[in-house]
Scaffold this motif. Sequence first.
Motif, mmCIF file in Angstrom:
data_model
loop_
_atom_site.group_PDB
_atom_site.id
_atom_site.type_symbol
_atom_site.label_atom_id
_atom_site.label_comp_id
_atom_site.label_asym_id
_atom_site.label_seq_id
_atom_site.Cartn_x
_atom_site.Cartn_y
_atom_site.Cartn_z
ATOM 1 N N ARG A 70 54.772 -44.773 72.093
ATOM 2 C CA ARG A 70 53.315 -44.937 72.081
ATOM 3 C C ARG A 70 52.677 -43.689 72.649
ATOM 4 N NH1 ARG A 70 50.524 -49.335 74.919
ATOM 5 N NH2 ARG A 70 51.949 -48.816 76.620
ATOM 6 N N GLN A 71 51.651 -43.202 71.969
ATOM 7 C CA GLN A 71 50.955 -42.011 72.443
ATOM 8 C C GLN A 71 50.410 -42.218 73.850
ATOM 9 O OE1 GLN A 71 50.761 -39.043 70.714
ATOM 10 N NE2 GLN A 71 50.004 -38.269 72.671
ATOM 11 N N GLU A 72 49.935 -43.443 74.126
ATOM 12 C CA GLU A 72 49.373 -43.729 75.450
ATOM 13 C C GLU A 72 50.432 -43.579 76.544
ATOM 14 O OE1 GLU A 72 47.167 -46.156 72.366
ATOM 15 O OE2 GLU A 72 49.254 -45.656 72.843
ATOM 16 N N SER A 73 51.654 -44.010 76.259
ATOM 17 C CA SER A 73 52.722 -43.912 77.255
ATOM 18 C C SER A 73 53.057 -42.458 77.556
ATOM 19 C CB SER A 73 53.972 -44.644 76.761
ATOM 20 O OG SER A 73 53.721 -46.019 76.594
ATOM 21 N N ILE A 74 53.168 -41.657 76.509
ATOM 22 C CA ILE A 74 53.507 -40.243 76.698
ATOM 23 C C ILE A 74 52.370 -39.507 77.398
ATOM 24 C CG2 ILE A 74 54.147 -38.111 75.540
ATOM 25 C CD1 ILE A 74 56.262 -40.381 75.494
ATOM 26 N N THR A 75 51.137 -39.823 77.015
ATOM 27 C CA THR A 75 49.976 -39.193 77.649
ATOM 28 C C THR A 75 49.950 -39.481 79.142
ATOM 29 O OG1 THR A 75 48.681 -39.326 75.606
ATOM 30 C CG2 THR A 75 47.457 -39.076 77.661
ATOM 31 N N ALA A 76 50.309 -40.715 79.519
ATOM 32 C CA ALA A 76 50.326 -41.083 80.934
ATOM 33 C C ALA A 76 51.384 -40.287 81.698
ATOM 34 C CB ALA A 76 50.581 -42.579 81.080
ATOM 35 N N LEU A 77 52.525 -40.039 81.077
ATOM 36 C CA LEU A 77 53.560 -39.233 81.730
ATOM 37 C C LEU A 77 53.072 -37.801 81.944
ATOM 38 C CD1 LEU A 77 56.878 -40.318 79.936
ATOM 39 C CD2 LEU A 77 55.792 -41.301 81.962
ATOM 40 N N LEU A 78 52.414 -37.259 80.932
ATOM 41 C CA LEU A 78 51.894 -35.894 81.045
ATOM 42 C C LEU A 78 50.801 -35.812 82.106
ATOM 43 C CD1 LEU A 78 51.728 -34.989 77.246
ATOM 44 C CD2 LEU A 78 53.400 -34.170 78.923
ATOM 45 N N ALA A 79 49.972 -36.861 82.178
ATOM 46 C CA ALA A 79 48.905 -36.888 83.185
ATOM 47 C C ALA A 79 49.481 -36.911 84.597
ATOM 48 C CB ALA A 79 48.007 -38.102 82.960
ATOM 49 N N ALA A 80 50.700 -37.453 84.722
ATOM 50 C CA ALA A 80 51.372 -37.489 86.028
ATOM 51 C C ALA A 80 52.131 -36.192 86.296
ATOM 52 C CB ALA A 80 52.322 -38.678 86.087
ATOM 53 N N ARG A 81 51.896 -35.189 85.445
ATOM 54 C CA ARG A 81 52.484 -33.858 85.589
ATOM 55 C C ARG A 81 54.008 -33.878 85.460
ATOM 56 N NH1 ARG A 81 48.791 -30.306 86.983
ATOM 57 N NH2 ARG A 81 50.325 -28.748 87.630
ATOM 58 N N LEU A 82 54.480 -34.743 84.570
ATOM 59 C CA LEU A 82 55.898 -34.763 84.233
ATOM 60 C C LEU A 82 56.114 -33.921 82.977
ATOM 61 C CD1 LEU A 82 56.663 -38.558 84.749
ATOM 62 C CD2 LEU A 82 57.544 -36.676 86.149
ATOM 63 N N ASP A 83 57.199 -33.173 82.941
ATOM 64 C CA ASP A 83 57.552 -32.422 81.740
ATOM 65 C C ASP A 83 58.249 -33.367 80.769
ATOM 66 O OD1 ASP A 83 56.520 -30.028 82.649
ATOM 67 O OD2 ASP A 83 58.400 -29.419 83.599
ATOM 68 N N VAL A 84 57.705 -33.453 79.560
ATOM 69 C CA VAL A 84 58.199 -34.420 78.579
ATOM 70 C C VAL A 84 58.525 -33.706 77.271
ATOM 71 C CG1 VAL A 84 57.723 -36.557 77.331
ATOM 72 C CG2 VAL A 84 56.737 -36.204 79.608
ATOM 73 N N LEU A 85 59.695 -34.016 76.728
ATOM 74 C CA LEU A 85 60.091 -33.535 75.407
ATOM 75 C C LEU A 85 60.152 -34.741 74.482
ATOM 76 C CD1 LEU A 85 61.264 -31.438 73.392
ATOM 77 C CD2 LEU A 85 63.526 -31.952 74.364
ATOM 78 N N CYS A 86 59.361 -34.713 73.409
ATOM 79 C CA CYS A 86 59.317 -35.828 72.460
ATOM 80 C C CYS A 86 60.016 -35.435 71.160
ATOM 81 C CB CYS A 86 57.874 -36.227 72.160
ATOM 82 S SG CYS A 86 57.009 -36.927 73.573
ATOM 83 N N LEU A 87 60.975 -36.244 70.735
ATOM 84 C CA LEU A 87 61.704 -36.007 69.497
ATOM 85 C C LEU A 87 61.279 -37.041 68.460
ATOM 86 C CD1 LEU A 87 65.274 -35.514 71.039
ATOM 87 C CD2 LEU A 87 63.509 -33.781 70.641
ATOM 88 N N ALA A 88 61.265 -36.633 67.204
ATOM 89 C CA ALA A 88 60.891 -37.556 66.126
ATOM 90 C C ALA A 88 61.807 -37.318 64.926
ATOM 91 C CB ALA A 88 59.429 -37.370 65.738
ATOM 92 N N PRO A 89 63.079 -37.698 65.049
ATOM 93 C CA PRO A 89 64.025 -37.437 63.958
ATOM 94 C C PRO A 89 63.759 -38.303 62.733
ATOM 95 C CG PRO A 89 65.038 -38.831 65.612
ATOM 96 C CD PRO A 89 63.710 -38.412 66.170
#
Length: 251
Positions: A70-89
Amino acid sequence: MSKRIVALEPSIAAIFVALGQGAKLVAVSEHCSHLADVAHLPRTPSSWSIRAEDLASYRPDLVIASAPYRQESITALLAARLDVLCLAPESLADVYRHIDLVGRITGATDRAQKLIAAMHQEFDVIRQNLMGRLRPRVYVEMWPKPAMNAMPWVAELVELAGGEFVPLPPGRSVTDAEIQAADPQLIVLAWAGAAQINPEVVYRRPGWRELAAVRTRRVVTVDEMLLNSPGPNLVEGARRLAEVIHSFEKR
């Protein structure tokens, strides 16, 4: 180089294990129960429902997610200043790229290239062993309500395992009319997240009784982790598909 990594999907954890880099994982998805090598690690929600507070105690320097998320979940991680790598195979080529990427992230590039080469070799062996045989029409269902056919990489596995993937394109909801028009001769059930599947459910579906696969009772189940999790396990998934497709000739 990242040393404290959270893998939010089983496919990601499986790649780390296959590359001998499991020690860099500090937590893994709650759906990793089939991976003995990470059984000792804490579990987190998946890419779909993860929250920043779920990860705070692990102090990760990298979080790796994979579709569906979910875009909302990933956005929340980024807002918490976590480095996130998203894959979409989507394809086997994507799976190879992601193995290479994890290899570069962890300093295991040689192992990654060897794993990719080994997967290519195994797929070639499966393909060559089935050349010249009947190619039944195969419908692989990854979700029952609404009915969804399998992802594009599974379509590739079906083709190399000696079948014809129907209906095209893969990775979407399909209607009864589409299934009836495709008239699969073999139906493979690999429902995401389902521990047990009863093929009788398919035999009782209204409008499906005249399908070739239903009339001849050729509905089988395959462990969904062998097909729906885009990682090294796809080799075993291809072997399993080859077995059930080859068994079609014997009946």
